[in-house]
Design an enzyme around this catalytic site. Structure first.
Site, PDB file in Angstrom:
ATOM      1  N   HIS A 183      -1.641   6.127   3.967  1.00 55.35           N
ATOM      2  CA  HIS A 183      -0.633   6.093   3.031  1.00 55.35           C
ATOM      3  C   HIS A 183       0.687   6.896   3.375  1.00 55.35           C
ATOM      4  O   HIS A 183       1.759   6.200   3.424  1.00 55.35           O
ATOM      5  CB  HIS A 183      -0.955   6.512   1.647  1.00 55.35           C
ATOM      6  CG  HIS A 183      -0.178   6.542   0.474  1.00 55.35           C
ATOM      7  ND1 HIS A 183       0.820   7.380   0.339  1.00 55.35           N
ATOM      8  CD2 HIS A 183      -0.103   5.469  -0.428  1.00 55.35           C
ATOM      9  CE1 HIS A 183       1.663   6.854  -0.914  1.00 55.35           C
ATOM     10  NE2 HIS A 183       0.966   5.738  -1.219  1.00 55.35           N
ATOM     11  N   GLU A 213       4.314   5.446   4.116  1.00 54.26           N
ATOM     12  CA  GLU A 213       5.198   6.307   3.429  1.00 54.26           C
ATOM     13  C   GLU A 213       5.357   7.450   4.359  1.00 54.26           C
ATOM     14  O   GLU A 213       5.777   8.627   3.719  1.00 54.26           O
ATOM     15  CB  GLU A 213       5.195   6.443   2.013  1.00 54.26           C
ATOM     16  CG  GLU A 213       5.076   5.182   1.130  1.00 54.26           C
ATOM     17  CD  GLU A 213       4.794   5.206  -0.202  1.00 54.26           C
ATOM     18  OE1 GLU A 213       4.819   6.413  -0.718  1.00 54.26           O
ATOM     19  OE2 GLU A 213       4.738   4.288  -0.795  1.00 54.26           O
ATOM     20  N   HIS A 245      -1.450  -1.433  -1.207  1.00 54.83           N
ATOM     21  CA  HIS A 245      -0.909  -1.267   0.251  1.00 54.83           C
ATOM     22  C   HIS A 245      -1.519  -2.243   1.079  1.00 54.83           C
ATOM     23  O   HIS A 245      -1.162  -2.702   2.262  1.00 54.83           O
ATOM     24  CB  HIS A 245      -0.735   0.203   0.510  1.00 54.83           C
ATOM     25  CG  HIS A 245      -0.076   1.070  -0.188  1.00 54.83           C
ATOM     26  ND1 HIS A 245       1.652   0.594  -0.195  1.00 54.83           N
ATOM     27  CD2 HIS A 245      -0.125   2.123  -1.004  1.00 54.83           C
ATOM     28  CE1 HIS A 245       1.983   1.554  -0.751  1.00 54.83           C
ATOM     29  NE2 HIS A 245       1.092   2.400  -1.455  1.00 54.83           N
TER      30      HIS A 245
END
Length: 299
Positions: A183, A213, A245
């Site tokens: 992530h 990210e 995601h």
């Protein structure tokens, strides 16, 4: 008033306001019977079929602690609201879940996160748990504590690398490589991803880890794949659940900006794996290990 003092006051007021009176019904001055509970806390997912990964961890906790009631909560308010709007299903936040448990007479509670790294969501959860642990008298637990995320000690990193090697090592042979999508976070704990990559490299694994990210980026993953001389790529979410995601940012063949599409545009043959880490039995065993470490001081 300090931030921690304000949080403590808010928790006390929240618990008092939430109470249905069950604790009061036990009578003044009487010690409540011991009641053990485990709260499994995930970031959450709005993808129903992805929740099996969280369910796997919850089931593992129940099998390991048959004398404790296991409940779940999500840290993401956005996901909780989305699940309520789309499915009519109420999923508690950690604070609401803990308030319910206190009101229902739980005396000893372990809060076990399913977060991969010690990031922002973990810190928010720790703040609430620590505040509740400092409460005394009527609205307090006898004992409440929080466990560690998956990647906490250096030993945890080694165990996770070994699990991934056993699970996906065969896919990285010959001209193959495995790309993991994490992530990412603005939190300093984002360094965990770089440490994982260093351990992959130390073992000579044809594994590359990037984040949606954060750092490392997809561009850095592409550089690694070129250096490896890879032609086949297996895409794997380095997340507990294979939610939005994994399905969109990682594997969507229709999105030109998805990792799959970008890799295919570079000439790689890509095979996405839509399965979260939580679905892996060995990862579930690591989860229980962390839970046991905390539980031995609480139960």
């Amino acid at each position: 008033m300090t931030r921690s003092g304000l949080i403590l006051l808010c928790c006390a007021l929240f618990l008092a306001a939430f109470s249905s009176g069950e604790a009061f019904a036990m009578g003044h001055g009487k010690a409540a019977p011991e009641k053990k509970g485990i709260l499994v806390v995930a970031f959450g997912t709005s993808v129903p079929e992805a929740r099996n990964a969280i369910d796997t961890l919850v089931d593992a906790a129940r099998k390991a602690f048959p004398d404790a009631e296991v409940r779940t909560a999500y840290t993401s308010n956005i996901i909780r609201r989305k699940v309520l709007a789309e499915e009519g299903k109420i999923i508690d936040s950690p604070l609401i879940a803990l308030a319910r448990m206190q009101d229902e007479g739980f005396t000893h509670v372990v809060v076990q996160p399913t977060h991969v790294i010690r990031g922002e969501e973990f810190d928010d959860l720790a703040e609430v748990t620590d505040a509740l642990a400092r409460l005394e008298r009527k609205y307090s637990f006898r004992a409440v504590a929080m466990g560690d995320p998956f990647l906490s000690s250096f030993e945890d990193y080694g165990k996770m690398v070994s699990i991934l090697q056993r699970t996906y090592g065969d896919r990285a042979k010959g001209d193959g490589a495995v790309v993991f999508m994490g992530h990412g976070s603005p939190h300093p704990a984002n360094a965990a991803y770089s440490q994982m990559q260093l351990l992959f490299d130390e073992r000579g694994l044809r594994f590359a880890l990037g984040t949606v990210e954060g750092f490392p980026s997809l561009d850095m993953v592409l550089e690694r794949l070129e250096t490896m001389g890879a032609k086949r790529v297996t895409l794997v979410p380095f997340m507990i659940v294979a939610g939005d995601h994994a399905r969109n940012d990682m594997a969507d063949p229709e999105d030109p900006e998805s990792w799959r599409s970008v890799l295919e545009s570079k000439g790689y043959r890509v095979n996405p794996v839509i399965e979260g880490l939580g679905s892996n039995p060995e990862v579930a065993a690591l989860f229980v290990e962390h839970l046991r470490v905390t539980a031995q001081h609480i139960f």
